[in-house]
Enzyme design. Structure first.
Site, mmCIF file in Angstrom:
data_model
loop_
_atom_site.group_PDB
_atom_site.id
_atom_site.type_symbol
_atom_site.label_atom_id
_atom_site.label_comp_id
_atom_site.label_asym_id
_atom_site.label_seq_id
_atom_site.Cartn_x
_atom_site.Cartn_y
_atom_site.Cartn_z
ATOM 1 N N VAL A 181 0.867 -1.183 0.000
ATOM 2 C CA VAL A 181 0.000 0.000 0.000
ATOM 3 C C VAL A 181 0.903 1.232 0.000
ATOM 4 O O VAL A 181 1.569 1.527 0.996
ATOM 5 C CB VAL A 181 -0.930 0.017 1.228
ATOM 6 C CG1 VAL A 181 -1.835 1.260 1.176
ATOM 7 C CG2 VAL A 181 -1.753 -1.251 1.303
ATOM 8 N N GLY A 182 0.945 1.921 -1.123
ATOM 9 C CA GLY A 182 1.811 3.090 -1.257
ATOM 10 C C GLY A 182 3.030 2.756 -2.077
ATOM 11 O O GLY A 182 3.876 1.961 -1.648
ATOM 12 N N GLY A 233 8.176 2.467 -1.519
ATOM 13 C CA GLY A 233 7.353 1.423 -2.120
ATOM 14 C C GLY A 233 7.887 0.984 -3.465
ATOM 15 O O GLY A 233 7.921 -0.224 -3.780
ATOM 16 N N LYS A 235 7.612 5.383 11.235
ATOM 17 C CA LYS A 235 8.069 5.680 12.601
ATOM 18 C C LYS A 235 7.050 6.492 13.393
ATOM 19 O O LYS A 235 6.831 6.252 14.579
ATOM 20 C CB LYS A 235 9.411 6.407 12.558
ATOM 21 C CG LYS A 235 9.400 7.638 11.680
ATOM 22 C CD LYS A 235 10.796 8.124 11.402
ATOM 23 C CE LYS A 235 10.795 9.151 10.279
ATOM 24 N NZ LYS A 235 10.608 8.533 8.958
ATOM 25 N N GLU A 246 11.394 -2.656 10.939
ATOM 26 C CA GLU A 246 12.834 -2.360 10.975
ATOM 27 C C GLU A 246 13.170 -1.071 10.250
ATOM 28 O O GLU A 246 14.014 -0.283 10.699
ATOM 29 C CB GLU A 246 13.610 -3.523 10.344
ATOM 30 C CG GLU A 246 15.116 -3.359 10.363
ATOM 31 C CD GLU A 246 15.681 -3.397 11.771
ATOM 32 O OE1 GLU A 246 16.252 -2.375 12.213
ATOM 33 O OE2 GLU A 246 15.554 -4.440 12.436
ATOM 34 N N VAL A 283 13.467 2.917 11.699
ATOM 35 C CA VAL A 283 14.607 3.527 12.401
ATOM 36 C C VAL A 283 15.894 3.152 11.681
ATOM 37 O O VAL A 283 16.214 1.976 11.535
ATOM 38 C CB VAL A 283 14.689 3.046 13.868
ATOM 39 C CG1 VAL A 283 15.884 3.712 14.563
ATOM 40 C CG2 VAL A 283 13.407 3.342 14.623
ATOM 41 N N GLY A 323 18.538 17.404 -2.288
ATOM 42 C CA GLY A 323 17.433 16.483 -2.068
ATOM 43 C C GLY A 323 17.426 15.839 -0.701
ATOM 44 O O GLY A 323 16.666 14.888 -0.450
ATOM 45 N N LYS A 330 11.939 8.084 16.380
ATOM 46 C CA LYS A 330 12.812 6.906 16.307
ATOM 47 C C LYS A 330 13.325 6.484 17.682
ATOM 48 O O LYS A 330 13.347 5.287 18.005
ATOM 49 C CB LYS A 330 13.971 7.202 15.360
ATOM 50 C CG LYS A 330 13.538 7.422 13.913
ATOM 51 C CD LYS A 330 14.683 7.923 13.050
ATOM 52 C CE LYS A 330 14.238 8.173 11.619
ATOM 53 N NZ LYS A 330 15.305 8.764 10.784
ATOM 54 N N GLY A 389 16.577 6.940 2.349
ATOM 55 C CA GLY A 389 16.724 6.742 0.912
ATOM 56 C C GLY A 389 16.018 5.481 0.460
ATOM 57 O O GLY A 389 15.735 4.579 1.244
#
Length: 426
Positions: free
Chosen positions: A9-10, A15, A104, A128, A131, A186, A204, A301
């Protein structure tokens, strides 16, 4: 070979990365875990974007709840936020689906509620990627360090803030100039508030503290201060005193409570976290038996974050449970958290005062009145907002007491600007 059906989803940055891994590295994943991971459905409003990734049109929908209602085994939530995302996750759990997420903010705000729902429905949540991007710090706490009482967590866990402070340190430029460079590269959003005001790191460290200390810590329990007030002058003074300034996330137990905070901190220049620069993240976790351990890598990233998401999918496929201790699943307990007034630390203090004799004596007198011991002091004839900087470091003192003393000092007629305060993490 057993097959596990996955729905995403996304299909934004992360994604898209997850889709690429599941399509490109399917063979190596199956070889390593002995399970087939089938990408069965992808939900995104931009159907054409998903098609370009190589997903067959019959597997693409524009409504995330269709993924929840399908026959997938694992729902991967990657839309972010705490509204629709929460509804998607809660619905998936109640429909008997396992959940993987990188969200998060969601778990720092609603972790107790969502993990309770997972436990009640006999399914798992793994997060996982929430964070440290691709750094397996949650897995380290849950698995590698399971035999240890966690004595301290120190983290540089926001790449944007760390990049800005690195630029300020290496180039001698202002916060505003460094933020502009981060945006051009960016690394900073159009609205960088979550990063530079410490909120992202606070989410986090709330998650890490919950896992490490066996009770739910929420974002509201974390003391948070960002980096906007730091000047090149502070970075220069830090260097003179033998420190570097980092946005530091801290969690540690103390006398039955847990101290959880995010703020700019001065670290000794030879501290291992002082060398973590640019957009990299690092987390130093100290266990009572293992001692200090360090986890370092790209903290954000597409590629590292997607890598962590797929690792979570693989763990669920192999029957590994949720990413929190069993005690949290069963008990759902809160733990006592220290208030800022209870913090004890050494401090760096920068006063902006008029340039005339007796200023240092007036400041020192008030600090002495509150039993705040000065370790080092410097006064320089550098023009600064109508005054000159008077900087000090202190021995350990109560945060509450130091704040009271500074409030009194700032009322002196020789002080021309509110005082800047920074903790020192020795």
């Amino acid at each position: 070979m057993d097959s596990v059906k996955v729905g995403i989803v996304g299909c934004g940055t992360v994604g898209s990365g997850v889709v690429k891994i599941l399509l490109q590295n399917r063979d190596i994943i199956e070889e390593r875990i002995g399970k087939k991971i089938e990408l069965s459905m992808v939900a995104d409003r931009d159907v054409e974007k998903v098609k370009k990734l190589g997903v067959p049109e019959k597997f693409i929908v524009n409504d995330g709840f269709k993924v929840v209602e399908s026959e997938v085994d694992i729902v991967v939530e990657l839309i972010g936020g705490t509204t629709v995302a929460k509804d998607i996750v809660k619905s998936a759990l109640e429909n008997g689906k396992h959940v993987v997420s990188a969200n998060k903010a969601l778990f720092a705000s609603y972790g107790e509620e969502l993990f309770s729902a997972a436990f009640e429905n006999g399914v798992s949540i793994r997060f996982e990627a929430s964070v440290g991007g691709g750094i397996p710090v949650i897995k380290a706490l849950n698995e590698g360090l399971v035999a240890n009482r966690i004595e301290k967590i120190l983290g540089i866990i926001n790449g944007t803030a760390n990049f800005i402070l690195t630029e300020m340190t290496t180039r001698g430029i202002s916060f505003e100039e460094a933020l502009k460079i981060a945006g051009e590269k960016g690394y900073a959003e159009a609205d960088p508030s979550l990063d530079v005001d410490g909120i992202d790191a606070a989410h986090k460290i709330a998650i890490l503290a919950s896992i490490a200390y066996g009770g739910w810590v929420t974002i509201n329990d974390v003391y948070v201060k960002g980096i906007r007030d730091i000047t090149p002058l502070d970075i220069d003074f830090a260097h003179e005193f033998g420190y570097r300034i980092k946005l530091l996330a801290v969690a540690k137990p103390d006398n039955g409570k847990v101290e959880v905070r995010v703020h700019p901190a001065m670290l000794p220049e030879d501290h291992i976290l002082s060398s973590v620069d640019g957009v990299f993240n690092a987390c130093l976790i100290e266990g009572d038996f293992v001692g200090p351990t360090l986890y370092y890598g790209m903290g954000a990233g597409q590629r590292p974050t997607a890598s962590a998401v797929v690792a979570d999918i693989a763990d669920i496929a192999c029957g590994r449970g949720s990413s929190v201790p069993v005690s949290l699943l069963k008990r759902g307990a809160k733990i006592p958290v220290k208030r800022p007034g209870e913090f004890v630390s050494s401090f760096y203090i920068r006063f902006t005062a008029v340039d005339k004799p007796g200023v240092l004596a007036k400041i020192s007198s008030i600090l002495g009145k509150y039993n705040i011991s000065i370790k080092m002091a410097l006064q320089k004839s550098i023009a600064l907002n109508g005054g000159v900087p008077v900087v000090m470091t202190t021995h350990e003192a109560s945060f509450k007491t130091v704040k009271v003393a500074i409030a009194e000092i700032d009322k002196l007629d020789v002080i021309v600007k509110p005082t800047f305060l920074c903790m020192i993490e020795e």
